[in-house]
Write a protein that holds these residues in place. Structure first.
Motif, mmCIF file in Angstrom:
data_model
loop_
_atom_site.group_PDB
_atom_site.id
_atom_site.type_symbol
_atom_site.label_atom_id
_atom_site.label_comp_id
_atom_site.label_asym_id
_atom_site.label_seq_id
_atom_site.Cartn_x
_atom_site.Cartn_y
_atom_site.Cartn_z
ATOM 1 N N ASP A 161 0.807 -1.216 0.000
ATOM 2 C CA ASP A 161 0.000 0.000 0.000
ATOM 3 C C ASP A 161 0.838 1.262 0.000
ATOM 4 O OD1 ASP A 161 0.776 -0.484 2.657
ATOM 5 O OD2 ASP A 161 -0.992 0.526 3.478
ATOM 6 N N ARG A 168 -0.142 -0.051 -6.209
ATOM 7 C CA ARG A 168 -0.473 0.270 -4.830
ATOM 8 C C ARG A 168 -1.866 -0.250 -4.518
ATOM 9 N NH1 ARG A 168 -0.517 6.135 -4.762
ATOM 10 N NH2 ARG A 168 1.734 5.915 -5.122
ATOM 11 N N ASP A 169 -1.956 -1.076 -3.472
ATOM 12 C CA ASP A 169 -3.265 -1.465 -2.981
ATOM 13 C C ASP A 169 -3.573 -0.649 -1.726
ATOM 14 O OD1 ASP A 169 -1.542 -2.649 -1.170
ATOM 15 O OD2 ASP A 169 -2.219 -4.700 -1.517
ATOM 16 N N ASP A 170 -4.533 -1.077 -0.935
ATOM 17 C CA ASP A 170 -4.787 -0.451 0.355
ATOM 18 C C ASP A 170 -5.084 -1.567 1.347
ATOM 19 O OD1 ASP A 170 -7.795 -0.909 0.551
ATOM 20 O OD2 ASP A 170 -7.696 0.263 -1.299
ATOM 21 N N GLN A 207 -1.135 -2.329 7.172
ATOM 22 C CA GLN A 207 -1.103 -3.468 6.248
ATOM 23 C C GLN A 207 -0.241 -4.610 6.786
ATOM 24 O OE1 GLN A 207 0.781 -3.482 2.153
ATOM 25 N NE2 GLN A 207 -1.377 -3.532 1.562
#
Length: 433
Positions: A161, A168-170, A207
């Motif tokens: 993230d 990029r995830d979250d 995360q």
């Protein structure tokens, strides 16, 4: 299914030679008897074959060893192998992150996964712990390709993230997508899921805590990440996690140091980290050609052995320069010698087979060519090149093995077998149907 026997010179390691003597199991004229892809008997041909009258026997021309097990490799980086000019963090920004963005496309991911698995088999690798990308589609594509080939593989979605735009995830999506992928793939066929934070700097504390939660909620999955690879990386981790005892402790506080944790590299480890790794049962995937190529340093085998840290061997493509674990075994010898450690060729073979199998918790299934294990094995040709033939003529088993590790490459792999079926035949110029 009828029995089938393979006869030839067979070599494997029952355990780590550094932990106990008498690890080498060598049958100069041996036989493997296989039923439904599983080894039901192994030993000297004269002892085993009379127990199976009428069994079909196929002679294997070469040295038969367990299928190689790559403990750390990035399939999306296959096409970036040999990218010039940077150490780790700049190399990621310049070469790797741009390439990985394309894996949002399932078709692209599937095409690379097929090519990657074909290359593994050509190099004698039958199992691996594999990085995908942040995209769930990249994991689906890899596992689908591995399932079609009936390979024993581990993989997982990268958690990142704090990564660059497009990679990029979250925390919420990381949790949801990982849970869905675990439900879909973990334990299916010969597949294992690995929770995969890229490394400490690319995930937020939230995360990293989610990664720990995933491990706790799914006790059969692996943890796969990077540790103490590069001096600048270590410095930046120390700055961000200023209250951590060391790099490993930055993971440990989130529940990421367990007996199912595989950390790639570990080039620059303090003794405290080594002691904690040994205590937890976690291990290191040693990646010598990658460490050479990126100028990261030399792994300290003597330090790891003194602390009894579990080790396996990884190619780490694309920073690594060869998918051949034979070649990486030779490079590991060179890395060890730089610090005064002479890696025995039999221990190098153990790292590429049983050692990596133990890290991946598949040592009951593969890695030693033992009765009851799956019949994944490789036929090596110690005369694959004119120079290798000259070097091995009249040599002892240890000298032949060492010569193949130092001078060998994919040409040294004559055949690769998966569950007792030929999946790669060098002389037939391709993968068997």
């Amino acid at each position: 299914m009828t029995l089938h026997a393979y006869r030839g010179e067979i070599l494997s390691l029952a355990h780590d030679p550094a932990e106990a003597p008498d690890a080498v199991r060598h049958d100069p004229d041996g036989v493997l008897v296989i039923k439904d892809g599983v080894i039901v008997a192994r030993g000297a041909a004269d002892d085993v074959l009379p127990r199976f009258p009428g069994v079909e026997v196929e002679h294997l021309p070469g040295l038969v060893v367990p299928g190689f097990i790559d403990a750390h490799v990035h399939y999306p980086q296959l096409d970036r192998i040999g990218s010039h000019g940077e150490q780790l963090l700049d190399w990621l920004d310049r070469h790797i992150f741009p390439a990985e963005k394309a894996f949002a496309d399932a078709g692209h991911a599937g095409s690379v996964a097929e090519a990657f698995l074909g290359e593994l088999l050509r190099h004698g690798t039958t199992s691996a712990l594999v990085f995908a990308t942040v995209h769930a589609a990249s994991v689906d594509a890899f596992f689908a390709a591995a399932e079609r080939r009936n390979l024993r593989m581990a993989c997982g979605k990268v958690l990142m993230d704090l990564g660059p735009e497009g990679l990029r995830d979250d925390p919420a999506s990381a949790l949801a997508e990982s849970e869905a992928l675990i439900a879909k793939w973990h334990g299916r066929a010969r597949l294992t899921y690995a929770v995969t934070p890229r490394f400490a700097l690319t995930s937020s504390d939230e995360q990293l805590a989610i990664a720990g939660r995933l491990l706790a909620d799914h006790p059969g999955v692996l943890l796969h990440t990077h540790l103490a690879e590069n001096v600048r990386e270590i410095s930046e981790v120390a700055e961000r996690f200023s209250d951590a005892a060391d790099y490993l402790d930055a993971y440990d506080r989130f529940g990421l140091v367990t007996d199912r944790s595989v950390f790639a590299h570990g080039v620059h480890l303090p003794d405290r980290s080594c002691a904690r790794l040994a205590e937890s049962g976690a291990g290191i995937a040693v990646c010598p050609t990658s460490n050479f190529f990126l100028g990261s340093g030399m792994f300290d085998f003597a330090q790891a052995e003194a602390h009894m840290v579990r080790l396996g061997l990884g190619s780490d493509i694309g920073a690594g320069t060869s998918l051949s674990l034979l070649h990486n075994g030779g490079a590991a010898y060179q890395a060890g010698l730089f610090k005064g450690y002479r890696l025995d060729p039999f221990r190098a073979l153990w790292l590429a087979t049983g050692g990596s199998a133990r890290l991946l918790h598949i040592d009951a299934k593969v890695g030693a060519l033992a009765e009851g294990q799956e019949a994944d094995f490789v036929v090596l040709d110690d005369r694959a090149t004119p120079l290798l033939a000259r070097r091995t003529a009249g040599a002892s088993l240890a000298e032949r093995l060492f010569a193949m590790q130092v001078l060998g490459d994919d040409r040294t792999v004559r055949q690769t077998y998966v569950l007792g079926r030929c999946a790669w035949d060098r002389d037939a110029l391709g993968s068997a149907p």
